[in-house]
Every structure is written in C-alpha cells, then in structure tokens.
Design an enzyme around this catalytic site. Structure first.
Site, PDB file in Angstrom:
ATOM      1  CG  MET A 155      -1.942  -1.112   1.251  1.00 39.60           C
ATOM      2  SD  MET A 155      -2.982  -1.093   2.736  1.00 39.60           S
ATOM      3  CE  MET A 155      -4.019   0.340   2.407  1.00 39.60           C
ATOM      4  CG  HIS A 156       0.237   3.402   2.387  1.00 36.92           C
ATOM      5  ND1 HIS A 156      -1.114   3.677   2.441  1.00 36.92           N
ATOM      6  CD2 HIS A 156       0.484   2.576   3.436  1.00 36.92           C
ATOM      7  CE1 HIS A 156      -1.657   3.065   3.479  1.00 36.92           C
ATOM      8  NE2 HIS A 156      -0.718   2.385   4.087  1.00 36.92           N
ATOM      9  CG  ASP A 183      -0.435  -5.074   1.662  1.00 38.83           C
ATOM     10  OD1 ASP A 183      -1.279  -4.288   2.154  1.00 38.83           O
ATOM     11  OD2 ASP A 183       0.784  -4.949   1.860  1.00 38.83           O
TER      12      ASP A 183
END
Length: 502
Positions: A84-85, A243
């Site tokens: 992520m991110h 995820d």
C-alpha cells in the site's frame, strides 16, 4: 465445471513478488516468487524502481506457466494484491518520473503537519477516516511538489505499486477503492477523490486516476506481455486490492464478527466493518474493503515478526525460528517477570509515535536468553492485543481470530495468541495470504462465484481451532495492564535518547 481452468493471484510485496496459480477448487497448482532491491539513499528514505516490479513480475509469471505446464488459454483471469501507499508518478508518456516512494519511507513528517494544519484534524478524520501519517501517499505527493517541483509539473497521474504493474500488463490506468483508501485523498464513505482536500492543498485533480471496484474488469494481457510470459491475450485482468484487504479476503474476513491477525515483519489486526459512516479518533486505520460496499478497521504493530528476527539474529543467529519459539515456550507465562515492548522502529497502533523505542523491563540475574525470547513473543502479542482492545471498545465482538503469516506457523505461538486475546484462534488449512485473496478476486471476476463470500466458502478451510486457557488468560490480563504502562513511562526517556541514536 471444468476443473482445468485457473486464475492467477499476483502479490506485489515490498521485498518480492509472489504469483499463485489456483484452480476452480481453490487448490494451488504452482507458485513462484522473484525478489527486487530496496534503496535507502538517506536516513528515512525507502524507494524502489517500478521497472524492477514489472521485470520481476513478468519473470515470475513466465516461470509459473513453465513450471505448471498449463495451457495459456486455461488461465482465465488474473488479479493483484499490492503493497500500500507507495507513490508512483507518471509523465505524459506514462513513464515513471522517479523511483517510487514506499510505505515505510518516513521523510514526510513536515508534510503531515502541514496537512493537519490546512485541513484540520477533525475534518481529515471525517473525510478520510485516518490521521496524516508519513506512510500515506498524500504526504509523499506534497513532498515531491515542494522538493522536486519540476518533476511534479510533469506529472500526469499517480498510481500505487500494483496499479503500475497492472497498467504495464494491460495498458489501462485505474485504482481500486481499497488501495485508494490508503492515499489519504479518498472520501472513504462517498468513494470519490476529495475535491476539498485537493483544492485546499493545491493539488491538481487530474493527477488522480479513475476509481474502480476490486473485482472490476480492467483489460486483457497485452500481446507483448503474452509473448514474454506465455500467458494468453484472452486472459482477463481484474483490478485487485491493497495487500491487507486481499489478506482479509484470503482469510475469509468478509462479514461482521470476523477478525484477522497477521504476523509478518509487521503485525496487523483487521476486523470487518459494514459501514463507512463511523468516525474514530485515528487510533486504528479505517479503509475500504476489497469486497464491494464494505470496509475494515486495522491496527498495526510496526515490528512484530521483525522483533523476533532481530532478537534471533542479534543474540543467537544459528538457531532456527521454530527452535527459538519451542525453547521460549518452555518458560512460564510472563517470562519470570520480564516484559518487552516491540517498539524497535517506533509504533503505529495505538500510539503513532516514531520516536518511541523498545524496552526490556524487569531484567533479573536469573534470566536466560529463553526468558528474553519468551518476553519478545509475549510483547509482540501484547502490542497486537492493544488493537483488539480498541476494536472491542468500539463495539466489535472478537470471539475468534483467524491467524495468518509467520506467527501462525507455530502452534505454541498460536496458543499464546489465544490466551492473550482471550479468543479462539483459527489456523487455516492452506494459508496463502494476500496472493490467495487476489486469486479469489479473479475467480469472482471470471464469474466462477457470485460473491467473495461464496468463493471463501469453497477456498478457505479451517485447519485447527486453538481455545484460550482460563488460567493463562487471567495471568496475561494482569501482565497486559503492566505492559500498557510501559509506553507512558518510557516515552520521555526515548526522546532524550534520540540524539544518541544518530
């Protein structure tokens, strides 16, 4: 049904990409993984080259097809789980403008404070349901705009890691809601990019990609990719998810009352949430689920399995993980009066403190390394329990917890989880983590099942249920009360020691 049809789950992690070939009964026919490097050019920086992801994903897919021996046209669908991110900025030609800035990059503390000052903490929580933290994507965008303005001016769109790889496989740009929720730019309840945040922070709205559901069909395999990997141009590609959302799908956390504990390098406690309307004060993350119309609450321990790996490599590098845990559980509950807090790299839930550091409290001359090992395992589990306590205080019922990851590989550690959480702990028969969740999204996208719940009923099977032991539950209840006092009593000390850590 023809059992000789398959889907592929691609899990794009921080250190490697893993691909799973799964049949219509949820059995894993084959799997492959390929690793790629991390770049830490300066303290607090963590970057990767997006081309490394693409190259290694293609290599893993090629090996998967060769290893399994399946016909290319037997692979009906493919979907993604991803770290992520991470910020991937593309120019007008859809080429990366720079390396990706990852989730564990901590350079953006100043930008986080700027976001809170401009938007206001309460307004940010109302829109995004989360606090401004260095890991999220929005602070990274502001950092590039401030420190690399020429690059920012050339940016056409931003993507997250798995979305860039999927774009390279299909030629189509999109982002699913579960990953978009981790950017700090999505209106979580309305499922739209927040025009209010974009305007107030001076960001161009065109930089945000189109939004889709995780099960959305987003294209087929490009001819050049098919030629390189052995896949077929008829294989359908579906958006996929973050995820942790995919991990929840793979663990069957798809309805109220379902909770998951994942112990890898970091640790996650995740609970299903049916509404996007509640407002928390930011102690836990609040994201859109990969299941359409659903959400999840999540607490994070930054150094979960990492703490045990640190202990093993620092004090007894020759011992295996399994043997270390086996020896540690020979020590009584409470490690004979020794407590450990797993704040080796700071902490996320419930403290969100980048300066706090770990402690051993209660060291006695009689303690051996096995008391220390037991204390580390218990301290990691106590930290995860803090997230479970927040969930309970919010009204969640946590009667059972599905445990996945490295912490689920040890029966002894599963028992400690059950005793600390005071809940039944469920171990799955064939746990494959987020990659299986991605494969399940592809299976639903292909029409094999009418819903992710129906798919989970076929794919996710319980292997073992570990019940809490009442005597140990009471002992851990008392120890947990002491554990919670350690943070407040060491916070100032950690800040005073910070300058000596350089």
């Amino acid at each position: 049904m023809d059992p000789m049809e398959y889907v592929i789950g691609v899990d794009l992690g921080t250190s490697a990409v893993k691909v799973l070939l799964v049949d219509r009964n949820g059995r894993v026919k084959a799997d492959c993984s390929e690793s790629y490097p991390l770049y830490h050019d300066r303290s607090g920086y963590s970057e990767q080259n997006p081309e490394d992801w693409v190259g290694k994903t293609l290599a893993a897919l090629k090996k998967l097809i060769q290893k399994s021996g399946v016909r290319p046209d037997a692979v009906k669908g493919l979907s993604f789980s991803g770290q992520m991110h991470g910020l991937v900025l593309l120019d007008e030609q859809a080429r990366p403008l720079r390396r990706a800035i990852l989730w564990n990059d901590t350079r953006t503390s100043e930008e986080c404070r700027e976001i809170e000052a401009v938007i206001g903490k309460d307004s940010l929580l109302a829109i995004c349901k989360n606090r401004a933290l260095e890991g999220f994507t929005l602070p990274k965008l502001l950092w590039v705009k401030k420190h690399e303005p020429d690059l920012y001016k050339r940016a056409r769109v931003f993507l997250l890691p798995k979305d860039y790889v999927r774009f390279r496989l299909t030629g189509q740009i999109a982002m699913d809601y579960s990953d978009a929720a981790g950017t700090l730019l999505l209106d979580i309840a309305k499922k739209v990019w927040s025009s209010d945040l974009l305007e107030k922070l001076g960001l161009d709205s065109h930089i945000c990609p189109p939004l889709v559901e995780s099960e959305a069909f987003v294209g087929t395999i490009r001819p050049e990719v098919a030629e390189e990997t052995g896949l077929s141009t008829t294989t359908k590609v579906f958006a996929g998810g973050a995820d942790n959302a995919c991990g929840a799908v793979g663990a069957g956390v798809l309805s109220e009352g379902k909770t998951m504990c994942s112990i890898g390098t970091s640790g996650v406690v995740l609970s299903y949430e049916s509404t996007g309307e509640r407002v928390f004060s930011g102690e836990v993350h609040y994201f859109n689920h990969a299941k359409p119309g659903a959400y999840y609450l999540m607490g994070v321990t930054l150094a979960a399995g990492y703490s045990l790996d640190w202990f093993r490599s620092t004090f007894d590098g020759d011992i295996s993980f399994g043997e270390l845990v086996k020896q540690a559980v020979g020590v009584p509950v409470g490690a004979r009066g020794l407590l450990f807090t797993p704040y080796l790299v700071g902490e996320r839930t419930p403290h969100a403190d980048g300066d706090i550091r770990g402690s051993f409290i209660g060291i006695d001359a009689s303690h051996t390394k096995w008391e220390f090992a037991r204390a580390v395992i218990e301290g990691i589990t106590f930290s995860l329990h803090e997230s479970i306590e927040i969930l309970k205080q919010s009204g969640k019922s946590v009667e059972s917890v599905v445990s996945i990851g490295g912490g689920a590989k040890s029966g002894e550690w599963l028992q400690i989880q059950a005793d600390v959480f005071d809940a039944a702990v469920v171990k799955l028969k064939n746990e494959q983590g987020p990659g299986m969740g991605a494969a399940m999204i592809a299976a639903c996208g292909c029409g094999w099942f009418d819903s992710l719940e129906e798919c989970a009923a076929a794919f996710v099977q319980v292997g073992q249920v570990i019940q809490p032991r009442p005597e140990s539950v009471e002992q851990y209840r008392q120890l947990f009360a002491v554990y919670r006092d350690v943070y407040e009593n060491t916070r100032a000390l950690s800040r005073q020691l910070k300058e000596f850590r350089k």
